[in-house]
Motif scaffolding. Structure first.
Motif, PDB file in Angstrom:
ATOM      1  N   ALA A   1      11.700  40.711  84.724  1.00 21.98           N
ATOM      2  CA  ALA A   1      11.827  41.299  83.395  1.00 21.98           C
ATOM      3  C   ALA A   1      13.269  41.646  83.082  1.00 21.98           C
ATOM      4  CB  ALA A   1      10.960  42.549  83.291  1.00 21.98           C
ATOM      5  N   HIS A   2      14.085  41.898  84.120  1.00 19.53           N
ATOM      6  CA  HIS A   2      15.456  42.315  83.875  1.00 19.53           C
ATOM      7  C   HIS A   2      16.443  41.158  83.941  1.00 19.53           C
ATOM      8  CE1 HIS A   2      15.003  42.343  88.281  1.00 19.53           C
ATOM      9  NE2 HIS A   2      16.296  42.062  88.324  1.00 19.53           N
ATOM     10  N   ALA A   3      15.955  39.918  83.996  1.00 16.10           N
ATOM     11  CA  ALA A   3      16.852  38.766  84.072  1.00 16.10           C
ATOM     12  C   ALA A   3      17.717  38.699  82.823  1.00 16.10           C
ATOM     13  CB  ALA A   3      16.044  37.483  84.221  1.00 16.10           C
ATOM     14  N   ALA A   4      18.966  38.310  82.999  1.00 17.71           N
ATOM     15  CA  ALA A   4      19.863  38.141  81.863  1.00 17.71           C
ATOM     16  C   ALA A   4      19.370  36.998  80.991  1.00 17.71           C
ATOM     17  CB  ALA A   4      21.278  37.869  82.365  1.00 17.71           C
ATOM     18  N   PHE A   5      19.608  37.097  79.687  1.00 14.71           N
ATOM     19  CA  PHE A   5      19.194  36.024  78.795  1.00 14.71           C
ATOM     20  C   PHE A   5      19.920  34.740  79.189  1.00 14.71           C
ATOM     21  CE2 PHE A   5      19.786  33.280  75.135  1.00 14.71           C
ATOM     22  CZ  PHE A   5      18.474  33.133  74.717  1.00 14.71           C
ATOM     23  N   GLY A   6      19.167  33.653  79.280  1.00 13.08           N
ATOM     24  CA  GLY A   6      19.749  32.362  79.617  1.00 13.08           C
ATOM     25  C   GLY A   6      19.754  32.037  81.086  1.00 13.08           C
TER      26      GLY A   6
ATOM     27  N   GLU B   1      26.195  37.877  78.765  1.00 10.61           N
ATOM     28  CA  GLU B   1      25.433  38.392  79.903  1.00 10.61           C
ATOM     29  C   GLU B   1      25.624  37.592  81.187  1.00 10.61           C
ATOM     30  OE1 GLU B   1      21.377  39.299  79.123  1.00 10.61           O
ATOM     31  OE2 GLU B   1      21.828  40.457  77.317  1.00 10.61           O
ATOM     32  N   LEU B   2      25.827  36.281  81.066  1.00 11.35           N
ATOM     33  CA  LEU B   2      25.942  35.459  82.273  1.00 11.35           C
ATOM     34  C   LEU B   2      27.373  35.340  82.773  1.00 11.35           C
ATOM     35  CD1 LEU B   2      23.455  32.548  81.420  1.00 11.35           C
ATOM     36  CD2 LEU B   2      23.039  34.595  82.790  1.00 11.35           C
ATOM     37  N   THR B   3      28.337  35.359  81.856  1.00  5.23           N
ATOM     38  CA  THR B   3      29.741  35.258  82.251  1.00  5.23           C
ATOM     39  C   THR B   3      30.536  36.347  81.532  1.00  5.23           C
ATOM     40  OG1 THR B   3      30.115  33.594  80.523  1.00  5.23           O
ATOM     41  CG2 THR B   3      29.648  32.798  82.754  1.00  5.23           C
TER      42      THR B   3
ATOM     43  N   GLY C   1      18.295  37.162  65.049  1.00  8.55           N
ATOM     44  CA  GLY C   1      16.904  37.286  65.454  1.00  8.55           C
ATOM     45  C   GLY C   1      16.640  38.554  66.239  1.00  8.55           C
ATOM     46  N   SER C   2      16.022  38.429  67.408  1.00  6.32           N
ATOM     47  CA  SER C   2      15.692  39.581  68.246  1.00  6.32           C
ATOM     48  C   SER C   2      16.815  39.941  69.221  1.00  6.32           C
ATOM     49  CB  SER C   2      14.405  39.296  69.048  1.00  6.32           C
ATOM     50  OG  SER C   2      13.325  39.032  68.181  1.00  6.32           O
ATOM     51  N   HIS C   3      17.899  39.208  69.182  1.00  5.89           N
ATOM     52  CA  HIS C   3      19.030  39.517  70.043  1.00  5.89           C
ATOM     53  C   HIS C   3      19.725  40.792  69.569  1.00  5.89           C
ATOM     54  CE1 HIS C   3      18.917  35.778  72.279  1.00  5.89           C
ATOM     55  NE2 HIS C   3      18.940  35.072  71.168  1.00  5.89           N
ATOM     56  N   PRO C   4      20.463  41.464  70.434  1.00  5.54           N
ATOM     57  CA  PRO C   4      21.253  42.611  69.991  1.00  5.54           C
ATOM     58  C   PRO C   4      22.374  42.165  69.052  1.00  5.54           C
ATOM     59  CG  PRO C   4      21.800  42.028  72.249  1.00  5.54           C
ATOM     60  CD  PRO C   4      20.584  41.232  71.885  1.00  5.54           C
TER      61      PRO C   4
ATOM     62  N   ALA D   1      12.533  32.710  76.507  1.00  2.85           N
ATOM     63  CA  ALA D   1      12.525  34.170  76.565  1.00  2.85           C
ATOM     64  C   ALA D   1      11.972  34.649  75.236  1.00  2.85           C
ATOM     65  CB  ALA D   1      13.936  34.715  76.798  1.00  2.85           C
ATOM     66  N   HIS D   2      11.612  35.921  75.141  1.00  3.93           N
ATOM     67  CA  HIS D   2      11.002  36.373  73.884  1.00  3.93           C
ATOM     68  C   HIS D   2      12.003  36.313  72.732  1.00  3.93           C
ATOM     69  CE1 HIS D   2      12.824  40.414  73.404  1.00  3.93           C
ATOM     70  NE2 HIS D   2      12.872  40.416  74.718  1.00  3.93           N
ATOM     71  N   GLU D   3      13.313  36.318  73.031  1.00  9.59           N
ATOM     72  CA  GLU D   3      14.315  36.164  71.969  1.00  9.59           C
ATOM     73  C   GLU D   3      14.569  34.688  71.650  1.00  9.59           C
ATOM     74  OE1 GLU D   3      15.915  39.430  74.819  1.00  9.59           O
ATOM     75  OE2 GLU D   3      14.988  37.438  74.984  1.00  9.59           O
ATOM     76  N   GLY D   4      14.016  33.801  72.483  1.00  9.69           N
ATOM     77  CA  GLY D   4      14.266  32.378  72.314  1.00  9.69           C
ATOM     78  C   GLY D   4      13.028  31.598  71.954  1.00  9.69           C
ATOM     79  N   PHE D   5      12.556  30.769  72.879  1.00 10.21           N
ATOM     80  CA  PHE D   5      11.464  29.853  72.577  1.00 10.21           C
ATOM     81  C   PHE D   5      10.330  29.988  73.588  1.00 10.21           C
ATOM     82  CE2 PHE D   5      15.352  28.222  70.796  1.00 10.21           C
ATOM     83  CZ  PHE D   5      14.976  27.909  69.498  1.00 10.21           C
TER      84      PHE D   5
END
Length: 482
Positions: free
Chosen positions: A21-26, A163-165, A194-197, A451-455
């Motif tokens: 659940a805490h994985a970074a987006f992407g 978040e990744l880099t 969208g649902s992203h910050p 992801a819920h912010e994606g597809f």
């Protein structure tokens, strides 16, 4: 399964991929190695050109000899003024139905750039939304209009980069150049978060009003009181944050407050952002004998190349809305309800001149302001195509046609070829969807899109798992799965 063949696709039931659940987006899940491109193969950046209005595919990217739809019916003189009668190097491949596909006469500039054609894949797409108001946001986000989670490709990429880099760069990772058009057509969806910050939102630049942007980045309303102003706002923000704390349990969630804080921090970095942005000097243009004093697509593409190749803080995504050298009969650059050949020829040729001008040729000296297809993915996107017949019996135009059209992926990890097929009636028989277009672009960048912010898996017909959805989308638009 790389493409969807109408209603014939079977649904495979299998467990969905579970991630922390805490994985970074992407971030890719541990079992997704089979659809993970090697680091050296991935695209480092994306240039998306949105051909606003709905490009007529028949005279440009998808021409099948002998089919009536490929006849330039309204102004054959445009072939001489803005094309070629030569058939040399026009054939680009065979579609899924076995038809030989050529580049049309108004894509003639590509005939001489085999370095580009050899890195290009055409993907047949299909959907059922005929109004621009619905089709434009779906093309740009992969989502139907009205969905709160709909986000542009730039927001997904910027979120993943943050978040990744993580880094201390002050400038955005994603930019959108947009101008003109009808406000209800939702062109601004390219910059939707969208649902992203709020930190994921790309910087939206109005190409025809850059003087105003430069003025705003100078923060003239606070002037020399900038430091005092920022300190006061920071104090008020801290006070409000304190009121959101639940005794003994920490701070409650407040997305709007978080977005405000992000916007405030971005405002304080306005000078750094201004230093990265190139000057959008007015440029004129001539295409197929038509001249205009202001060539907005060329201005935006020139600026995009400089952002993507910036030596210190290169952009990871730039979207350019191509509104044409001049406005087509129905609006935008390609909404050709009349004068289809004239408007398509002039505006597509103008865009190709500007685009090819910023792509490094294999045999020319290195230009630091030109992009390389080895690390840059170029996407030619549009909301739909045009009908394979005249709009009316006495018309010189073509109507909206989302039932079979093409988009192009060029460079990066893309392999050449054609995915899908359009039948002789103009209806796609094997096709992918706008959502798969977005999914494939993210995977090309090494960004996991589910992801819920994606597809979701349900965005890809026939897929039962995220792995299957990823593989199908990559096969359709990249011609590969890893």
């Amino acid at each position: 399964m790389g493409m969807v063949g109408g209603a014939t696709a079977a649904t495979v039931v299998a467990p969905m991929v579970m991630r922390r659940a805490h994985a970074a987006f992407g971030e890719f899940p541990s079992n997704a190695g089979m659809v993970m491109l090697p680091v050296g193969v991935r695209a480092k950046r994306v240039l998306e050109i949105f051909l606003y209005g709905g490009l007529s595919q028949w005279e440009t990217l998808y021409s099948v000899p002998g089919r009536a739809m490929n006849t330039v019916f309204d102004n054959t003189s445009m072939i001489t003024a803005c094309g070629s009668n030569s058939i040399d190097t026009r054939r680009i491949g065979v579609d899924a139905a076995g038809a030989n596909v050529e580049l049309g006469p108004f894509a003639h500039q590509l005939w001489a750039r085999q370095d580009v054609v050899s890195r290009m894949r055409l993907a047949v797409q299909r959907h059922n939304l005929e109004p621009h108001e619905a089709a434009v946001p779906q093309a740009l986000t992969g989502r139907p209009v009205g969905q709160p989670s709909a986000a542009g490709l730039g927001a997904h990429i910027q979120r993943a980069r943050i978040e990744l880099t993580p880094s201390h760069r002050a400038s955005p990772h994603s930019y959108v150049f947009a101008t003109g058009g009808i406000s209800s057509d939702n062109i601004a969806a390219a910059a939707a978060a969208g649902s992203h910050p709020g930190s994921a939102r790309p910087l939206l630049i109005k190409t025809d009003n850059t003087e105003r942007l430069a003025e705003l980045l100078g923060r003239p309303t606070v002037g020399t009181a900038r430091a005092s102003h920022d300190a006061l706002v920071a104090a008020y923000t801290a006070q409000y944050d304190k009121r959101l704390e639940w005794p003994g349990r920490g701070r409650v969630r407040s997305a709007k407050t978080d977005d405000f804080k992000i916007s405030f921090e971005t405002t304080k970095r306005a000078d750094a952002i201004r230093d990265v942005l190139p000057e959008l000097a007015t440029q004129s243009g001539t295409s197929c004998g038509r001249s205009e004093g202001q060539n907005i697509p060329k201005m935006a593409l020139t600026a995009a190349a400089k952002l993507l190749t910036h030596k210190d803080e290169p952009a990871s995504y730039v979207c350019v809305s191509d509104i044409g050298l001049y406005e087509a009969s129905g609006g935008g650059g390609y909404d050709t309800h009349s004068n289809n050949a004239r408007d398509t020829a002039v505006n597509f040729n103008n865009m190709m001149t500007a685009l090819l001008g910023i792509i490094q040729k294999p045999d020319e000296p290195i230009d630091v302001f030109k992009i390389s297809l080895d690390d840059t993915l170029i996407i030619l996107n549009t909301e739909f195509g045009r009908t394979p017949w005249k709009q009316d019996a006495d018309s010189s135009g073509r109507n909206h046609h989302p039932h079979g059209y093409v988009t192009a992926f060029i460079g990066g990890p893309t392999t050449p070829g054609i995915s899908g097929a359009i039948g002789e009636d103009g209806i796609a028989t094997t096709f992918a969807t706008p959502a798969q277009n977005r999914i494939a672009a993210l995977l090309a960048m090494g960004i996991w899109p589910f992801a819920h912010e994606g597809f979701a898996v349900s965005d890809v017909a026939g897929a039962g798992t995220e792995i299957e959805a990823a593989a199908a989308s990559m096969q359709a638009f990249l011609g590969r799965t890893a």
